[in-house]
Design a protein around this motif. Structure first.
Motif, PDB file in Angstrom:
ATOM      1  N   ASN A  24      -3.116 -13.006  -8.906  1.00  0.00           N
ATOM      2  CA  ASN A  24      -4.185 -12.133  -8.403  1.00  0.00           C
ATOM      3  C   ASN A  24      -5.033 -12.818  -7.338  1.00  0.00           C
ATOM      4  O   ASN A  24      -5.442 -12.203  -6.360  1.00  0.00           O
ATOM      5  CB  ASN A  24      -5.084 -11.681  -9.556  1.00  0.00           C
ATOM      6  CG  ASN A  24      -4.431 -10.626 -10.415  1.00  0.00           C
ATOM      7  OD1 ASN A  24      -3.464  -9.996 -10.016  1.00  0.00           O
ATOM      8  ND2 ASN A  24      -4.963 -10.453 -11.608  1.00  0.00           N
ATOM      9  N   ALA A  28      -5.435 -11.580  -3.510  1.00  0.00           N
ATOM     10  CA  ALA A  28      -6.759 -11.360  -2.913  1.00  0.00           C
ATOM     11  C   ALA A  28      -6.888 -12.109  -1.594  1.00  0.00           C
ATOM     12  O   ALA A  28      -7.452 -11.588  -0.629  1.00  0.00           O
ATOM     13  CB  ALA A  28      -7.852 -11.788  -3.888  1.00  0.00           C
ATOM     14  N   GLN A  35      -8.451  -5.785   0.217  1.00  0.00           N
ATOM     15  CA  GLN A  35      -8.070  -5.841  -1.189  1.00  0.00           C
ATOM     16  C   GLN A  35      -8.498  -4.577  -1.932  1.00  0.00           C
ATOM     17  O   GLN A  35      -7.706  -3.982  -2.662  1.00  0.00           O
ATOM     18  CB  GLN A  35      -8.686  -7.071  -1.855  1.00  0.00           C
ATOM     19  CG  GLN A  35      -8.450  -7.141  -3.342  1.00  0.00           C
ATOM     20  CD  GLN A  35      -9.208  -8.268  -4.011  1.00  0.00           C
ATOM     21  OE1 GLN A  35     -10.001  -8.953  -3.375  1.00  0.00           O
ATOM     22  NE2 GLN A  35      -8.978  -8.461  -5.281  1.00  0.00           N
ATOM     23  N   PHE A  36      -9.719  -4.165  -1.756  1.00  0.00           N
ATOM     24  CA  PHE A  36     -10.237  -3.004  -2.481  1.00  0.00           C
ATOM     25  C   PHE A  36      -9.438  -1.751  -2.130  1.00  0.00           C
ATOM     26  O   PHE A  36      -9.006  -1.011  -3.022  1.00  0.00           O
ATOM     27  CB  PHE A  36     -11.726  -2.800  -2.175  1.00  0.00           C
ATOM     28  CG  PHE A  36     -12.360  -1.763  -3.034  1.00  0.00           C
ATOM     29  CD1 PHE A  36     -12.799  -2.074  -4.310  1.00  0.00           C
ATOM     30  CD2 PHE A  36     -12.514  -0.457  -2.577  1.00  0.00           C
ATOM     31  CE1 PHE A  36     -13.375  -1.108  -5.126  1.00  0.00           C
ATOM     32  CE2 PHE A  36     -13.093   0.505  -3.374  1.00  0.00           C
ATOM     33  CZ  PHE A  36     -13.523   0.180  -4.662  1.00  0.00           C
ATOM     34  N   ILE A  39      -5.756  -1.971  -3.594  1.00  0.00           N
ATOM     35  CA  ILE A  39      -5.594  -1.905  -5.049  1.00  0.00           C
ATOM     36  C   ILE A  39      -6.198  -0.639  -5.642  1.00  0.00           C
ATOM     37  O   ILE A  39      -5.688  -0.112  -6.626  1.00  0.00           O
ATOM     38  CB  ILE A  39      -6.178  -3.176  -5.700  1.00  0.00           C
ATOM     39  CG1 ILE A  39      -5.381  -4.390  -5.237  1.00  0.00           C
ATOM     40  CG2 ILE A  39      -6.158  -3.077  -7.214  1.00  0.00           C
ATOM     41  CD1 ILE A  39      -5.956  -5.719  -5.653  1.00  0.00           C
ATOM     42  N   VAL A  40      -7.252  -0.127  -5.035  1.00  0.00           N
ATOM     43  CA  VAL A  40      -7.925   1.044  -5.610  1.00  0.00           C
ATOM     44  C   VAL A  40      -7.420   2.352  -5.007  1.00  0.00           C
ATOM     45  O   VAL A  40      -7.420   3.373  -5.689  1.00  0.00           O
ATOM     46  CB  VAL A  40      -9.461   0.918  -5.454  1.00  0.00           C
ATOM     47  CG1 VAL A  40     -10.174   2.172  -5.884  1.00  0.00           C
ATOM     48  CG2 VAL A  40      -9.964  -0.273  -6.245  1.00  0.00           C
ATOM     49  N   ASN A 138       3.478  -8.519 -11.529  1.00  0.00           N
ATOM     50  CA  ASN A 138       2.157  -9.113 -11.296  1.00  0.00           C
ATOM     51  C   ASN A 138       2.087 -10.545 -11.805  1.00  0.00           C
ATOM     52  O   ASN A 138       1.187 -11.291 -11.421  1.00  0.00           O
ATOM     53  CB  ASN A 138       1.061  -8.296 -11.987  1.00  0.00           C
ATOM     54  CG  ASN A 138       0.886  -6.928 -11.366  1.00  0.00           C
ATOM     55  OD1 ASN A 138       1.348  -6.659 -10.275  1.00  0.00           O
ATOM     56  ND2 ASN A 138       0.236  -6.049 -12.090  1.00  0.00           N
ATOM     57  N   ASN A 184      -8.498   1.268 -11.809  1.00  0.00           N
ATOM     58  CA  ASN A 184      -8.317   0.065 -10.994  1.00  0.00           C
ATOM     59  C   ASN A 184      -9.622  -0.470 -10.407  1.00  0.00           C
ATOM     60  O   ASN A 184      -9.731  -1.656 -10.097  1.00  0.00           O
ATOM     61  CB  ASN A 184      -7.334   0.329  -9.857  1.00  0.00           C
ATOM     62  CG  ASN A 184      -5.887   0.303 -10.313  1.00  0.00           C
ATOM     63  OD1 ASN A 184      -5.586   0.339 -11.502  1.00  0.00           O
ATOM     64  ND2 ASN A 184      -4.981   0.242  -9.363  1.00  0.00           N
ATOM     65  N   THR A 185     -10.609   0.392 -10.239  1.00  0.00           N
ATOM     66  CA  THR A 185     -11.853  -0.003  -9.575  1.00  0.00           C
ATOM     67  C   THR A 185     -12.582  -1.154 -10.242  1.00  0.00           C
ATOM     68  O   THR A 185     -12.879  -2.160  -9.580  1.00  0.00           O
ATOM     69  CB  THR A 185     -12.775   1.213  -9.388  1.00  0.00           C
ATOM     70  OG1 THR A 185     -12.095   2.184  -8.592  1.00  0.00           O
ATOM     71  CG2 THR A 185     -14.076   0.824  -8.710  1.00  0.00           C
ATOM     72  N   THR A 188     -10.782  -4.492  -9.884  1.00  0.00           N
ATOM     73  CA  THR A 188     -10.802  -5.004  -8.505  1.00  0.00           C
ATOM     74  C   THR A 188     -12.162  -5.577  -8.165  1.00  0.00           C
ATOM     75  O   THR A 188     -12.255  -6.629  -7.533  1.00  0.00           O
ATOM     76  CB  THR A 188     -10.435  -3.863  -7.534  1.00  0.00           C
ATOM     77  OG1 THR A 188      -9.201  -3.297  -7.935  1.00  0.00           O
ATOM     78  CG2 THR A 188     -10.318  -4.379  -6.115  1.00  0.00           C
ATOM     79  N   ASN A 191     -12.469  -8.901  -9.902  1.00  0.00           N
ATOM     80  CA  ASN A 191     -11.620  -9.891  -9.233  1.00  0.00           C
ATOM     81  C   ASN A 191     -12.177 -10.271  -7.864  1.00  0.00           C
ATOM     82  O   ASN A 191     -12.024 -11.404  -7.409  1.00  0.00           O
ATOM     83  CB  ASN A 191     -10.201  -9.336  -9.085  1.00  0.00           C
ATOM     84  CG  ASN A 191      -9.185 -10.406  -8.794  1.00  0.00           C
ATOM     85  OD1 ASN A 191      -9.287 -11.530  -9.265  1.00  0.00           O
ATOM     86  ND2 ASN A 191      -8.188 -10.056  -8.012  1.00  0.00           N
ATOM     87  N   TYR A 192     -12.857  -9.317  -7.221  1.00  0.00           N
ATOM     88  CA  TYR A 192     -13.408  -9.551  -5.888  1.00  0.00           C
ATOM     89  C   TYR A 192     -14.627 -10.468  -5.931  1.00  0.00           C
ATOM     90  O   TYR A 192     -14.904 -11.192  -4.995  1.00  0.00           O
ATOM     91  CB  TYR A 192     -13.765  -8.203  -5.268  1.00  0.00           C
ATOM     92  CG  TYR A 192     -14.019  -8.240  -3.782  1.00  0.00           C
ATOM     93  CD1 TYR A 192     -12.988  -8.479  -2.893  1.00  0.00           C
ATOM     94  CD2 TYR A 192     -15.292  -8.038  -3.276  1.00  0.00           C
ATOM     95  CE1 TYR A 192     -13.200  -8.503  -1.523  1.00  0.00           C
ATOM     96  CE2 TYR A 192     -15.521  -8.050  -1.910  1.00  0.00           C
ATOM     97  CZ  TYR A 192     -14.483  -8.292  -1.043  1.00  0.00           C
ATOM     98  OH  TYR A 192     -14.703  -8.324   0.296  1.00  0.00           O
TER      99      TYR A 192
END
Length: 193
Positions: A24, A28, A35-36, A39-40, A138, A184-185, A188, A191-192
């Motif tokens: 991950n 990123a 990324q957002f 993934i979202v 993943n 997913n939000t 993410t 992770n962000y």
């Protein structure tokens, strides 16, 4: 977490969760500020097109979903290739050929109202299992000696896949995409940060 501890202490193998976190982190870095969105928005849209679109029983949707999966699995979209235009052209053409082959195979005689419900039930479960198993990618690098354990690690994706499929069947395709994006939000954002 219990299974990962067993992997580490009993089987004397590296943590599979550490591999996921490292994977991950690398993703990123590669995606950067996108990324957002990737993934979202893009990820759920593509995954729903592949795994949930055909759940209404229309053979054209099944053909489209399988062709898109063929295109993605074929790596025809891989960025960073010097011959990206050529790869995309080959990918699109082969996916279209694959689509028309599927339409011939799944003739209207096979997709009748009488057997439509049994196809949909089968598609519901097969697509949910495949959705979960696709998330094994993943975990990089894969520990092939532990491949039999990976389905346990993607059990959350299986449960979410059942929810997405249920939303698709009950409320429509758009709601399945929206639910997937909402799930997913938070991951993410965490992770962000």
């Amino acid at each position: 977490m219990i299974i990962d501890n067993a992997v580490i202490y009993i089987l004397q193998k590296p943590s599979i969760y550490k591999a996921l976190h490292e994977s991950n982190r690398l993703l990123a870095e590669q995606l950067g500020q996108f990324q957002f969105i990737a993934i979202v928005v893009v990820g759920p849209l593509i995954e729903e097109l592949v795994f949930r679109l055909p759940l209404n029983g229309k053979r054209s949707f099944l053909g489209f979903s399988l062709s898109l999966a063929f295109f993605l699995l074929g790596g025809f979209y891989s960025l960073g290739s010097a011959q990206l235009d050529h790869k995309l052209s080959v990918g699109i053409i082969t996916s279209l050929v694959f689509y028309f082959f599927l339409m011939l195979f799944f003739s209207k005689k096979r997709f009748t109202e009488q057997n439509r419900d049994s196809y949909i039930k089968l598609l519901f479960y097969v697509s949910t299992v495949l959705f979960a198993l696709s998330h094994i990618s993943n975990f990089k690098p894969l520990q092939y000696s532990l491949i039999w354990l990976y389905p346990v690690y993607v059990l959350p994706q299986f449960i979410m896949g059942v929810g997405f499929a249920f939303a698709r069947m009950r409320y429509g395709f758009g709601w399945a995409i929206l639910l997937h994006m909402l799930v997913n939000t938070p991951f993410t954002i965490i992770n962000y940060l």
